[in-house]
Motif scaffolding. Sequence first.
Motif, PDB file in Angstrom:
ATOM      1  N   TYR A 273      -8.054  -1.764 -12.355  1.00 40.32           N
ATOM      2  CA  TYR A 273      -6.631  -1.621 -12.113  1.00 40.32           C
ATOM      3  C   TYR A 273      -5.932  -1.235 -13.413  1.00 40.32           C
TER       4      TYR A 273
ATOM      5  N   CYS B 217     -14.806   2.067  -4.998  1.00 36.95           N
ATOM      6  CA  CYS B 217     -13.632   2.873  -5.308  1.00 36.95           C
ATOM      7  C   CYS B 217     -13.926   3.930  -6.367  1.00 36.95           C
TER       8      CYS B 217
ATOM      9  N   HIS C 291     -10.038  -8.722  -4.944  1.00 36.07           N
ATOM     10  CA  HIS C 291     -10.262  -8.726  -6.388  1.00 36.07           C
ATOM     11  C   HIS C 291     -10.745  -7.330  -6.771  1.00 36.07           C
ATOM     12  N   PRO C 292      -9.855  -6.410  -7.183  1.00 36.02           N
ATOM     13  CA  PRO C 292     -10.231  -5.006  -7.385  1.00 36.02           C
ATOM     14  C   PRO C 292     -11.208  -4.819  -8.531  1.00 36.02           C
ATOM     15  N   HIS C 293     -12.011  -3.732  -8.419  1.00 41.49           N
ATOM     16  CA  HIS C 293     -12.958  -3.408  -9.479  1.00 41.49           C
ATOM     17  C   HIS C 293     -12.250  -2.932 -10.744  1.00 41.49           C
TER      18      HIS C 293
ATOM     19  N   GLN D 162       0.855  -1.190   0.000  1.00 37.21           N
ATOM     20  CA  GLN D 162       0.000   0.000   0.000  1.00 37.21           C
ATOM     21  C   GLN D 162       0.885   1.231   0.000  1.00 37.21           C
TER      22      GLN D 162
ATOM     23  N   THR E 103      -3.706  -0.014  -8.457  1.00 37.49           N
ATOM     24  CA  THR E 103      -5.106   0.328  -8.263  1.00 37.49           C
ATOM     25  C   THR E 103      -5.273   1.041  -6.934  1.00 37.49           C
ATOM     26  N   THR E 104      -6.366   1.759  -6.800  1.00 41.65           N
ATOM     27  CA  THR E 104      -6.743   2.370  -5.523  1.00 41.65           C
ATOM     28  C   THR E 104      -7.883   1.625  -4.865  1.00 41.65           C
ATOM     29  N   CYS E 105      -8.307   0.512  -5.446  1.00 41.83           N
ATOM     30  CA  CYS E 105      -9.355  -0.330  -4.862  1.00 41.83           C
ATOM     31  C   CYS E 105      -8.691  -1.321  -3.905  1.00 41.83           C
ATOM     32  N   ASN E 106      -9.159  -1.325  -2.655  1.00 37.27           N
ATOM     33  CA  ASN E 106      -8.497  -2.147  -1.633  1.00 37.27           C
ATOM     34  C   ASN E 106      -9.090  -3.538  -1.507  1.00 37.27           C
ATOM     35  N   LEU E 107      -9.905  -3.972  -2.442  1.00 41.22           N
ATOM     36  CA  LEU E 107     -10.456  -5.322  -2.393  1.00 41.22           C
ATOM     37  C   LEU E 107      -9.426  -6.334  -2.882  1.00 41.22           C
TER      38      LEU E 107
END
Length: 963
Positions: free
Chosen positions: A238, A915, A234-236, A201, A228-232
């Motif tokens: 990237y 995100c 499996h990001p939405h 991060q 990516t800025t999605c912290n999941l």
Amino acid sequence: MLELKRKAIIISSVVALLLFSTVACVRQRTGKAGKNAGKTKVTASVNQSADSLVTAQNNSRTDTSGTGKALLSSSRMPGDSVRADSLSADSTRADSLSNPDDLQSVVQYVSQDSTITDAVLKQVHLYGNAEVTYGTINLKANYIRLNWITNEVYAVGTYDSTAKKIVGDPIFQDGTEMYNTKEIRYNFKSKKALIQGIVTQEGDGNIRGEKVKKDDEGNFYIRHSIYTTCNLTHPHYYINAPKIKMVNKKQVISGPFNLVISDVPLPIALPFGFFPFPKKKETGTSGIIVPTYGEEPNGRGFYLREGGYYFAISEFVNLTLLGQIYSTGSWGLGLSSVYTKRYQYSGNIALRFNRNKSSDEIDRLLGRGITNDFSIVWSHTPRPRGNSTFSANVNVTSNSYNQFQEFDTQRYISNVASSSVQYNRTFGQYMRAAASLRVNQNFGQYSQVTNRREGGKTNISSDFSFGVNQIAPFALRGGQGRWYESFRLGLDFNGNYTLTNSLASIDTSYSTLGFVLTNKVNSSRINTAKTVAFNLNNLPAMLRDAQFTGRYSLPISLPNFKVLRFVNVTPSIGLSGEVFTKQYRYTKVGQDSIRIDTLKQAGTEYTYNFATSLNTRFYGTFFIGGRRLEAIRHTVIPLISFTYTPDFTGDAFGFYERINVTDRSGNNRELSLSKFRGVGSGIGNGRASSVISFSLNNSFEMKLKSKSDTAAAQFEKVSLLDNLSIGGSYNLLADSLNLTNITVNANARIGRNLNLNFNMNLDPYAYEPNPRAIGNQIGTKVNKYAITQGQGLANLQNLGFTLGTSFSPKSSSNNKPKPTTPGQPDNSPTEAQKEFIAQNPDLYVDFNIPWNVSLNYNFGLSKAGLSNAMLIQAIQATGDLSLTKNFKVSVSTGFDFTAFSPTITTLSLYRDLHCWDMSFTWTPFAGSSARVSNYSFTLKVKSAILQDLKVTRRRSFYDRSAY
């Protein structure tokens, strides 16, 4: 012989002891293995030193670690009896054994399962929740191997046969930086690492890659990476790049990359990317702000807008420089900054200037249609501290700035703006001082001819004050309850200097002045307030009208007492005065002609009065005895006050100048003209007054039986009418129009959600029509009551009431504090974020409120004298609905019954896409011909790092042809 046997026995014992020690050091186990592991932890620490055995192995260049590399350095085994800390006492031995390649810190390690030390290979194997710490470096994994020869540490997760997955993946932490990996090999000396499967991060974004190399400067070289800025997990979305370089925790530089949304790669690729990381204690990273481009229909043409540079000066202040340019020649510049000082103050400032050129070719050829717009916004919020405060809330704009430069609908329709800068300070317990600068603007009315707001008014006033809080001089040490100890005395002094472009009207009529004015007067200001442009050319005229006024007062509170046990009597004495910077001199030049000269001389005028007030309270109760309604109580609070002000027109005071004139009827009259206030301004003439003021306040409430069976004897009170007041005053010494207007005010809460506010103004005097006036006329007020002239009990001057209600759910489970998940970041807002949200509520949407509806009905009627009544009647409705926990719909609309058309209507949709943010705003009806319907659609990434990653579609009223 006996001596030889004795020596042989000793030698044999020593050899046996050495063999036993060697075997024990070759294979040493600590803890327990298998199912009983994890019950104890074994901790050890090693500090590197010289070792002759390992030195010999280094000279032979043999690889005993299995890494396939030559041995470069040596380490002492944990069981070595010679330690670096024990050598430090002997400087000679320390110098002879020191090695410049030795580790500089103690390596500490711990494991929960078992620790195996291999003395020959110089390796330590740690199993089960292992952890290694070296200075600021910390490594955790299910398996860790330490190699003292190569100064390397290797960590990897292990396979759990029960869960059928790899558990205990390595977590590498260097200071505040943390990296989740699948496999890592790190060298303590070179500070280089080889990593498989990294997740880290950095700021708002996180980086993931398959193979990573870290150099000694802190740079990371990542292959097959995503950003990516999605912290999941499996990001939405990237950014997919084959190579990424992370430069020393400052920025990410990417090779060719493309965007992947919901696992669907977009076909558009870019050759490189640059993503800076905001530093921990700064407001951002300096860099270029990419402008937006487009075309304004029927306006300034093609544009590049809101482009510039961002300066991250320090953790306390930043600076943004923006510009815009249009194909027709219009341009604009903007400068903004946000600053803060911890525990003391915070604020922001924004300066903008736009030079607009008309799109009409004829205007451009003739050199017309060029206008300048500016805006100054400054907000300074101090934290309560000490005995002084400084605050600022400045919003100064040109009349047409909001009309042509603002996107926001509410700012576009706003017709007023106010600004203030204030400083307050207290001195001890009793003294206080304050200073302020205020700017009030009214942007005027829209003109169909010029398509601009005209007739704007601007008032700039500077105020200062100094005061002493009221004190009880006869009870400074507490008092004994005597009546005279309630005597209180204070002091207030305040000054004011006002500069305005709304020049006051001048009434030079003979009927008002009582004489003929011989001075040359600007005819445009006779009986009419003149508004001039607020610029340097009109500054002399505004300065001539400006007047400094200083006011002082000594409030004196006398002891109050009761009459007839129920009537409260409160006497008081008031002393006040004013200080002026100029005076007027009157010279008689004819029988009824006077010339007025202005003198630059300071002077003062004072007045005092005596007052007393009587008030009481009584009740009336109507017992009903219904099923639930027990009684209705009526509370009446009458108030009568009397104020007497002496005559200050006498020569002893010197405030007025007496001049005898002969009127047009041949009668001699004595005029008292103020030396400080001038004439024709409608201010009192300083004569004695004796005023009786009266008011009658009423309230109604009912007493209901409780619905609860367990509280049958209990009652609850419900207000029917919070207040109904009637008031006015009568001047006993006035020569005419002794009675003032009668005011009626009421407010009530009907039920639990309906609020009512009512006001009415009644004129008790009659009006006679002016025979010289044509059309809709006000008439002339005469000294006769309306009821005696057949005009009713009184003439209605204005009437208005507002009826409003709002609905929302009583409670919501979303209001409960959400539990935090261990290992996940806490998303609760900080104090600074809460403060920013409070200052900018329009920028945020609260999804915790399921729904909310507000309805307001406004009715207003105004009627001056005999003129026709002007009616205002409209209903306004606003509401929002959360369709889901992340989807909200908001509507604002209304209907104007006078114009018989809808008011400005706005429909907004907000969608939180984790995100991403999606918003849609549509204004189907703009409410006037000055605007057109518009819409705006925005889909953007939440993170400020990727703020330019967005899709925007807008049709706006932002610009119009022909300024």
